[in-house]
Design a protein around this motif. Structure first.
Motif, PDB file in Angstrom:
ATOM      1  N   LYS A 354      -9.791   4.490 -33.008  1.00 42.70           N
ATOM      2  CA  LYS A 354      -8.610   4.961 -33.759  1.00 42.70           C
ATOM      3  C   LYS A 354      -7.335   3.937 -33.256  1.00 42.70           C
ATOM      4  CE  LYS A 354      -9.245   8.294 -36.388  1.00 42.70           C
ATOM      5  NZ  LYS A 354      -9.643   8.060 -37.896  1.00 42.70           N
ATOM      6  N   ASP A 372      -8.022  13.691 -39.452  1.00 39.82           N
ATOM      7  CA  ASP A 372      -8.333  13.199 -40.754  1.00 39.82           C
ATOM      8  C   ASP A 372      -8.495  14.241 -41.686  1.00 39.82           C
ATOM      9  OD1 ASP A 372      -8.179  10.452 -39.865  1.00 39.82           O
ATOM     10  OD2 ASP A 372     -10.174   9.945 -40.460  1.00 39.82           O
ATOM     11  N   GLU A 381     -11.800  11.039 -47.176  1.00 42.35           N
ATOM     12  CA  GLU A 381     -10.544  10.965 -46.221  1.00 42.35           C
ATOM     13  C   GLU A 381      -9.264  10.903 -47.415  1.00 42.35           C
ATOM     14  OE1 GLU A 381     -10.016   8.002 -42.980  1.00 42.35           O
ATOM     15  OE2 GLU A 381      -7.911   8.160 -43.695  1.00 42.35           O
ATOM     16  N   GLY A 384      -4.850  10.398 -43.286  1.00 37.83           N
ATOM     17  CA  GLY A 384      -4.950   9.938 -41.931  1.00 37.83           C
ATOM     18  C   GLY A 384      -3.761  10.315 -41.141  1.00 37.83           C
TER      19      GLY A 384
END
Ligand code: 4AD
Ligand code: MG
Length: 458
Positions: A354, A372, A381, A384
């Protein structure tokens, strides 16, 4: 007299109105011509009777090519069988003026290939499903703003030309900036983290650029993202905000775009269920679930989706290969989201995959306070988000670990020296959210003029 929008005809039954628009389709029978006229707000059947308009105008109407622009005047009649959007009303035409007779229109009701339609995107946006999708997108954007504005968030415009990376260095678009190098923004987040110390709760909302070398149904190189950022907010609270926010967006579309969802054939009952709370699973759990799904598929055991139907599309079981520490690809997200009726939060990703600014869990620093939000039905997704590092020393260490040029981040580190607080924020992609709500296959149809790895025209 000014024109009446087609989506307002219900208020004009029995009255004479003027419509101005374009010919979408046409049929005829003897002394009658049925013109489907679209005006941007909807489509209405306009019935031209030779006896009412005279020979010349009738001949005009009868031979008019698709997409000709015209102004029609007539009486609004309610007829439940009348086609159109919203449908149920037709215009009994008294007079008709052709503004321009269109040349032969390249997009016909037959099937066209993707490349052809994308080459003709400037025309394709007139087609009914495209029209419906882009109207839903506009509602999504309006709902985003209204929810945030009504919940005390201050809109901040963050720069589009930026000197540094925030979401990894591999997908930056470089621009010449006089004698320097600049990049198109991947996110406005870092600036928002400065903004919160002045305003508490902020958001930025604008175009975002990623030189994504991936040709998937989910990736654009230019997309729109809204990014709220909140001082004194921890991850748990952030997830509650996100589920309220997403639910509001979906329900605004249900209320305001019933016609568009009908055009798209979207099952509204599915969308109605998008109310908080949304399920939360950990990254660890997600990986375990994926292993179990893969093992069951291998053993020939039934793998059922949330609705009891068998999970499909994983005949190639290697698609689900994953080991702890890897990021999810589309197949992983697709399989996981089919296990849930609502969007699902995956919390606590490995720190190593990340962005540098995410706060590691103190008791388990290999995982970070990230989440997410994955949309159902395999859409993947749409958000985020994370809690951010607030200790300047931890932040400096992470910037070095990521080998980012520290001099570009001095101002960002500086914010942590004067009243630093735990804080959190997230980014929601407009096109992915729109594609999910509309139930369409590809994000490229959820933006008027898509920019893709292999396309930036028209
Ligand atoms: O997960 P991402 O990369 O997060 C950020 O940029 C954070 N700075 C946000 C924040 O915390 N303020 O992107 C956020 C969302 C994704 O979930 C997705 O919806 C969308 O932006 N997105 C894309 N949409 C279309 N095409 C792409 N290439 C996208 N990349 C991200
Ligand atoms: Mg992401």
């Amino acid at each position: 007299m000014s024109a009446t929008p087609i989506n307002q005809l219900a208020n004009h039954i029995g009255q004479e109105v003027t419509l101005q628009g374009w010919l979408y389709n046409k049929t005829g029978k003897g002394k009658l011509a049925f013109l489907q006229v679209r005006d941007g707000t909807g489509t209405c059947q306009c019935v031209v009777f030779k006896g009412n308009v005279g020979d010349e105008q009738f001949a005009d109407a009868d031979k008019l090519p698709q997409e000709s622009s015209l102004i029609v005047h007539g009486m609004v009649k309610a007829d439940p069988r009348a086609p159109g959007v919203p449908g149920g009303y037709e215009l009994d035409v008294k007079s008709l003026e052709v503004v321009q007779r269109a040349a032969e229109y390249p997009i016909t009701p037959k099937e066209h290939g993707d490349a052809f339609l994308l080459d003709n995107r400037h025309l394709w946006i007139r087609s009914q499903k495209q029209w419906a999708t882009l109207r839903v997108r506009a509602t999504v954007m309006r709902a985003i703003r209204s929810w945030l504005d009504n919940h005390g968030y201050v809109e901040m415009s963050t720069p589009i030309l930026t000197p540094s990376a925030a979401e990894g260095t591999s997908n930056l678009f470089e621009v010449d900036y006089f004698d320097e190098r600049a990049y198109l923004c991947q996110t406005g987040q870092l600036y928002n983290e400065a903004d919160i110390a002045a305003f508490g709760k902020v958001y930025c909302f604008g175009p975002t650029f990623r030189a994504e070398r991936s040709k998937t149904r989910r990736h654009l190189t230019e997309f729109w993202m809204v990014e709220p950022e909140i001082a004194f907010c921890k991850l748990d609270e952030l997830l509650e905000i996100e589920e309220q926010f997403v639910s509001y967006i979906v329900h605004t579309v249900i209320t305001d775009n019933a016609n568009e969802l009908k055009v798209l054939g979207r099952d509204v009952a599915v969308l109605q269920k998008m109310i908080p709370p949304f399920p939360r699973i950990s990254y660890d759990d997600a990986v375990t679930r994926l292993h179990t799904i893969q093992a069951d598929l291998k053993a020939g055991n039934p793998v059922l989706r949330w609705d009891g139907q068998p999970l499909q599309g994983f005949e190639d079981r290697t698609l689900l290969d994953i080991t702890w520490g890897m990021d999810f690809g589309s197949p992983h997200e697709t399989a996981l989201t089919q296990m849930f009726e609502k969007p699902v939060f995956v919390v606590g990703f490995p720190t190593a995959i990340k962005a540098f600014y995410m706060e590691p869990y103190p008791e388990r620093p290999e995982v970070c306070m990230s989440a997410d939000l994955l949309a159902p039905e395999g859409y993947g997704e749409i958000i985020g988000g994370s809690q951010r590092i607030y200790d300047p020393d931890v932040l400096i260490a992470r910037i070095h670990e990521h080998q980012l040029p520290i001099e570009n981040y001095q101002w960002y580190i500086d914010c942590r020296r004067y009243g630093s607080t735990p804080h959190s924020g997230f980014g929601l992609g407009v096109e992915r959210t729109t594609a999910w709500i509309c139930g369409i296959d590809h994000v490229r149809e959820a933006i008027p003029f898509p920019r893709l790895m292999n396309r930036m025209t028209p």
